[in-house]
Write an enzyme that holds these catalytic residues in place. Sequence first.
Site, PDB file in Angstrom:
ATOM      1  N   ASP A  87       1.204  -1.319  -0.164  1.00 10.65           N
ATOM      2  CA  ASP A  87       0.014   0.124   0.087  1.00 10.65           C
ATOM      3  C   ASP A  87       0.777   1.497   0.149  1.00 10.65           C
ATOM      4  O   ASP A  87       2.495   1.165   0.464  1.00 10.65           O
ATOM      5  CB  ASP A  87      -0.382  -0.232   1.469  1.00 10.65           C
ATOM      6  CG  ASP A  87      -2.199   1.146   1.172  1.00 10.65           C
ATOM      7  OD1 ASP A  87      -2.185   1.878   0.616  1.00 10.65           O
ATOM      8  OD2 ASP A  87      -2.201   1.557   2.369  1.00 10.65           O
ATOM      9  N   ASP A 122      -2.761   7.854  -3.832  1.00 10.11           N
ATOM     10  CA  ASP A 122      -3.820   8.307  -3.699  1.00 10.11           C
ATOM     11  C   ASP A 122      -4.437   9.143  -2.651  1.00 10.11           C
ATOM     12  O   ASP A 122      -3.343   8.590  -1.369  1.00 10.11           O
ATOM     13  CB  ASP A 122      -5.401   7.542  -3.511  1.00 10.11           C
ATOM     14  CG  ASP A 122      -4.755   5.748  -2.939  1.00 10.11           C
ATOM     15  OD1 ASP A 122      -4.130   5.976  -1.733  1.00 10.11           O
ATOM     16  OD2 ASP A 122      -5.920   5.628  -2.473  1.00 10.11           O
ATOM     17  N   CYS A 274     -13.746 -22.913  18.942  1.00 15.01           N
ATOM     18  CA  CYS A 274     -13.255 -23.119  17.240  1.00 15.01           C
ATOM     19  C   CYS A 274     -12.210 -23.954  18.126  1.00 15.01           C
ATOM     20  O   CYS A 274     -12.041 -24.110  19.388  1.00 15.01           O
ATOM     21  CB  CYS A 274     -12.612 -21.541  17.363  1.00 15.01           C
ATOM     22  SG  CYS A 274     -11.306 -21.868  15.818  1.00 15.01           S
ATOM     23  N   CYS A 276      -8.781 -24.380  16.186  1.00 13.95           N
ATOM     24  CA  CYS A 276      -8.323 -24.197  14.842  1.00 13.95           C
ATOM     25  C   CYS A 276      -6.786 -24.464  16.073  1.00 13.95           C
ATOM     26  O   CYS A 276      -6.553 -24.654  16.983  1.00 13.95           O
ATOM     27  CB  CYS A 276      -8.316 -22.728  14.407  1.00 13.95           C
ATOM     28  SG  CYS A 276      -7.575 -21.731  15.712  1.00 13.95           S
ATOM     29  N   CYS A 279      -6.302 -21.998  19.182  1.00 13.71           N
ATOM     30  CA  CYS A 279      -7.186 -22.425  20.636  1.00 13.71           C
ATOM     31  C   CYS A 279      -7.414 -24.044  20.737  1.00 13.71           C
ATOM     32  O   CYS A 279      -7.991 -24.239  21.633  1.00 13.71           O
ATOM     33  CB  CYS A 279      -9.079 -22.269  19.893  1.00 13.71           C
ATOM     34  SG  CYS A 279      -9.369 -20.994  18.799  1.00 13.71           S
TER      35      CYS A 279
HETATM   36 ZN   LIG Z   1      -9.098 -20.565  17.280  1.00  6.93          ZN
END
Ligand SMILES: [Zn+2]
Length: 540
Positions: A87, A122, A274, A276, A279
């Site tokens: 960016d 920009d 969760c 994942c 977690c």
């Molecule tokens: Zn998670």
Amino acid sequence: MFFEIRDRDLLARIGRLETKGGIIETPLLLPVINPAVQLITPRTMREEFGCRALITNAYIVKKHFEDEAVEKGIHGLLDFNGVIMTDSGAYQILVYGDVEVTSQEIVRYQEEINTDIATILDVPTGWTTSKQQAQHTVNKTLRRARELTKIKIRDDIAWVGPVQGGQHLDLVARSARKIGKLPFKIHALGSPTPVMEQYLFDVLVDMIVTAKKNLPLERPLHLFGAGHPFMFALAVALGCDLFDSAAYAIYAREDRYMSEYGTTRLDELEYFPCRCPACNKKDPQSVTAMPRIERQKMLAQHNLHASFSELTRIKQAIIEGRLWEHLELRAHGHPALLKALKNLKKHGDYLEKQSPVTKKSGLFFFSSLELIRPEVVRHRERLFERYSPPKEAEVLVLLPQTRTRPFHKSREHRRALRRIQQKLGDKMGKVHVCTYAAPFGVTPQELDEVYPLSQHEIAVPFDDETTEYTAKQVSNYIETTNYKSVVLLQDAKVWNGKMATACRRACKKKKSYLAVLSVEKPWNKRTLNDLATAIQNVLS
Ligand SMILES: [Zn+2]
């Protein structure tokens, strides 16, 4: 081919984007990396998250690592061998008021550090900007966009042409139209901070649709600053292909846990919803007790997993042709998202024109919210614009829908047709049998098998809006065709008199004769006899 579209649903597409740093698949989330502060290193992102691309800020890189980044290249500096987008740092320059950095310098610097996807300097429009000021940002951005060809030296970098205009939609349209004519490979739309912070997703819908309508559709669109998974479905459905997320780290620093449904503060969580890698086998209590940096790392990792997972689900929904269903599910995560989905109604025609005509799967209809769906709009428009009933048809017979599709092959319709045929004999050609069904309205027998008229399921009982919409479609059909008479078999339990009322109004307008049989058991022998007699009566 720079950008190849492989699958579509609504305005969403799964695409392959070729850059000098490698091929990436869209829709894609690019995690924002601040080279000075990292909760998750780019190498970890690549190795543990399978992250193929990330975004960093050329202005910040220049400020802190000016020569080192040129020497090592941005891939070396960040230790990341995937695709890197930069960016320009326009926003930071605006905030810090650094007038030392020129547009030319930022362009050249991005070339020097060997970025793969680069952004011109920009001028962000912002939110509280007056029309005049917004116009100024659009013009200045366009001027810099035109200058790019004179400044840049390399041709292997994909340049991004940002669309400005903020909430001033006429300016967004003009900005998109003009920048779309310049040779950019990718476009971007800045979402002003309040849009995300105050959940102004209905405004975002208008901004995205306006930009899409005026940009070349074959170029990918990046949505800046929209990094929360709970709104990805909305943005992807409207045709955004790339996203950046600084949110995963910002939220982690504030002890906030992101999910596809929203955000929860860590101290409000009793359980992690969760599994994942971040977690798994942990609970909120033990994470709360961690040292601050450990805790933030864990939350950042989870937030990033949650974001990537949601994009994967969205991609699978696109493949299955179920993006609308997915979008609706997400829209019920927050009233502001539902408001935005309802706001799509005013863009129904555009959505219809851009959406694929057929899909692999049937459609599910749950409520009147789906009346905005492209398939519903398409049937309405096509029936009106392209369809005319058989020339010899004098009587329109309207039969109620059945659970079996296509309707004319159901046992109920076959019995009804047999009975009518027996009664009418060679006059049968003067009768046109159609089904009226929620949510599409009239389905002429000969179109019964056209997608998706037979390929859908709808929840009963219908809500009031769906009932009214369907009745309106039936009355519109009667008003725009020229039958001498109409015979309606009304399932009284389902339609509660509303279908008869709509037909009565339309027939009165057209001065056509109407016969109504309103019964609780539309398919029993007696009713079908009465139906055949009624048709015979109107014919003689
Ligand atoms: Zn998670």
